[in-house]
Design a protein around this motif. Structure first.
Motif, short mmCIF file in Angstrom:
data_model
loop_
_atom_site.label_atom_id
_atom_site.label_comp_id
_atom_site.label_asym_id
_atom_site.label_seq_id
_atom_site.Cartn_x
_atom_site.Cartn_y
_atom_site.Cartn_z
N ASN A 46 0.79 -1.06 -0.03
CA ASN A 46 0.08 0.06 -0.06
C ASN A 46 0.94 1.43 -0.03
OD1 ASN A 46 0.87 0.07 2.44
ND2 ASN A 46 -1.04 0.18 3.48
N ASP A 47 2.13 1.35 -0.17
CA ASP A 47 2.86 2.39 -0.22
C ASP A 47 4.21 2.21 -0.82
OD1 ASP A 47 3.89 4.88 0.29
OD2 ASP A 47 4.06 4.73 2.63
N LYS A 87 7.07 4.62 -0.52
CA LYS A 87 7.78 5.33 0.89
C LYS A 87 9.30 5.58 0.81
CE LYS A 87 7.36 3.50 5.64
NZ LYS A 87 8.57 3.95 6.12
N ARG A 108 9.43 8.80 -1.36
CA ARG A 108 8.87 10.08 -0.33
C ARG A 108 9.98 10.52 0.74
NH1 ARG A 108 4.42 8.03 0.55
NH2 ARG A 108 4.81 7.24 2.61
N ASN A 138 -4.05 8.76 2.20
CA ASN A 138 -3.33 7.62 2.24
C ASN A 138 -2.02 7.86 1.21
OD1 ASN A 138 -4.42 5.70 4.48
ND2 ASN A 138 -6.18 5.88 2.85
N PRO A 139 -1.17 6.85 1.44
CA PRO A 139 -0.07 7.03 0.21
C PRO A 139 -0.54 7.02 -1.26
CG PRO A 139 0.67 5.49 2.00
CD PRO A 139 -0.80 5.91 2.41
N SER A 181 -6.83 8.86 -1.44
CA SER A 181 -5.40 8.78 -1.95
C SER A 181 -5.23 8.71 -3.43
CB SER A 181 -4.78 7.39 -1.34
OG SER A 181 -5.31 6.18 -1.76
#
Lengths: 289, 289
Positions: free
Chosen positions: B68-69, B72, B75, B188-189, B216
């Motif tokens: 789900n990311d 990460k 970022r 969310n991401p 998101s």
């Protein structure tokens, strides 16, 4: 070679560029892009032969845009880039007239590639850098030994532009070894690949017999090439194969003849398969039987 | 904004990168690539809303890879790049404390974008160059006038990294104008977009009220954002919108509130639509009613 997951985005990038060269009409560009997405969804599968897929894709784009030579200008630009570097190349050759040096120059020429590389790439600067690089795999000694034993060889060309340097290598081989050389070029335009008129303009016919592959495929595709080319492949003593397209195609065939692949690896998939870093000059012998 | 033919290859490139971040497994990467091709064939049409399509595509990749990311690390890398440049930015601000200078720095920060730009891009060098560039369109004077009249404003953030520079602009606005600022970040991401914890880490809540967009999504997507954000959009006196994703989304909505778009154009489609060269810093006011 089979397609890898990375080939999908690369083929979309290449399709976009081909469509942009083929037509100025934005509506048409969108229509053909939708057809590309449909084609990819229908045909891109695990195990698909990469250059057969690329060939069919480019033919579809040429048919849909009614343009049978979208890369004409880039093919000519490739030849001009290479011609501009001839004085530099001649200096390199004067210093070192070995087969290895000629081979290295021909391999560096393989970066003039408007199919594999993003077209924003500065091909001339890249070529200048590449020409002095040490090959990641260098089996020129083996090539030299095999050429000494050979009677007939087949040379498969790749792009317009690099053929200017291929000519120097072909001349060198003709002068130093007792071999008959057959040079095969694409029958009709595909990407910026070299065509028979490019070879004739360079007088390659002084040193070699020129034939067509019988197809306008990305590299050689087993199902598309002429019977004549297939016969040459089977009957010569060795094949010199330039570029990634021919690598992709030949590694899908069974040929008894040993092949020397002369290329610069311009994508992750082929770099991984050969086992070298991206952007490597490579002179590698393979047995495909 | 509607998709253009060029968006297809860009979305495939972005999908490949997202898949690579999401999973190390090559089999899985191929499976999800096939799903991307299928998704694109099913959903990419003339008139399709570009960032809604992008949002659905990334959610599909996240679901299929069970990650789900995927961005990460990037970022966080964006935040680190921006932090490294803070001493340089502080020097620039010491020399010129005008709103225009803060705005220009925030716009330059928009190049820290692992979605729009090829990830091989050297973001830090690009940012250093971009920070001193003259904007192609510069309506900061109009922003200054509107801020003087405004009571409440909404600030829509874009990427992790650039939020470090957004914070400086938000602080400047808070100190120099009599306005309440609401800053909206993704729920969310999605890609490397900034999230609420990024804003909290920078103490942006000292100067502004922080909310989530409720979604998101790539930028703001009319169907996906929260009722709360929609109400802010309609009730504030002006919106400051960072980046291309928000531009793509807002230009698909009807909003009475004037919007100041602060972005660097990182694709041909948006550059053409705004009427500036690719890579242009832009501060442009638009009426979307």
């Amino acid at each position: 070679m089979k397609v890898n997951y990375e080939c999908a985005s690369c083929m979309l990038r290449q399709s976009r560029e081909a469509i942009e060269h083929a037509t100025e009409n934005h509506e048409k560009r969108m229509d053909v892009t939708l057809k590309v997405l449909n084609f990819m969804n229908e045909n891109f599968r695990k195990g698909t032969n990469s250059n057969k897929l690329g060939t069919d894709l480019h033919h579809m784009i040429m048919t849909e845009t009614n343009n049978n030579d979208p890369y004409k200008k880039l093919r000519e630009e490739g030849n001009e880039i290479a011609q501009r570097l001839i004085p530099m190349v001649n200096e390199l050759i004067e210093k070192d007239e070995s087969l290895e040096n000629y081979v290295k120059i021909a391999v560096a020429g393989n970066v003039i590639d408007f199919g594999a590389l993003d077209e924003n790439t500065d091909m001339e600067s890249l070529l200048k850098r590449q020409i002095t690089r040490k090959p990641a795999i260098n089996e020129t000694k083996s090539l030299d030994m095999d050429l000494k034993k050979a009677k007939n060889i087949l040379f498969l060309t790749d792009n317009g532009g690099e053929i200017v340097f291929d000519k120097l290598l072909i001349k060198k081989i003709k002068e130093d070894y007792d071999v008959n050389i057959t040079v095969a070029l694409k029958e009709n335009p595909i990407l910026n690949d070299a065509l028979i008129p490019d070879a004739e303009k360079l007088n390659i016919d002084k040193y070699a017999h020129i034939i067509s592959t019988g197809a306008s495929s990305v590299g050689v595709v087993k199902d598309y090439i002429s019977k004549e080319l297939k016969e040459y492949m089977d009957s010569v003593d060795l094949i010199i194969s330039k570029g990634m397209g021919n690598y992709e195609g030949l590694t899908e065939m069974h040929i008894e003849t040993p092949v020397f692949f002369l290329l610069t690896t311009k994508c992750n998939v082929i770099s991984r398969e050969i086992g070298v870093p991206l952007g490597s000059p490579v002179i590698v012998k393979k047995n495909l039987s």
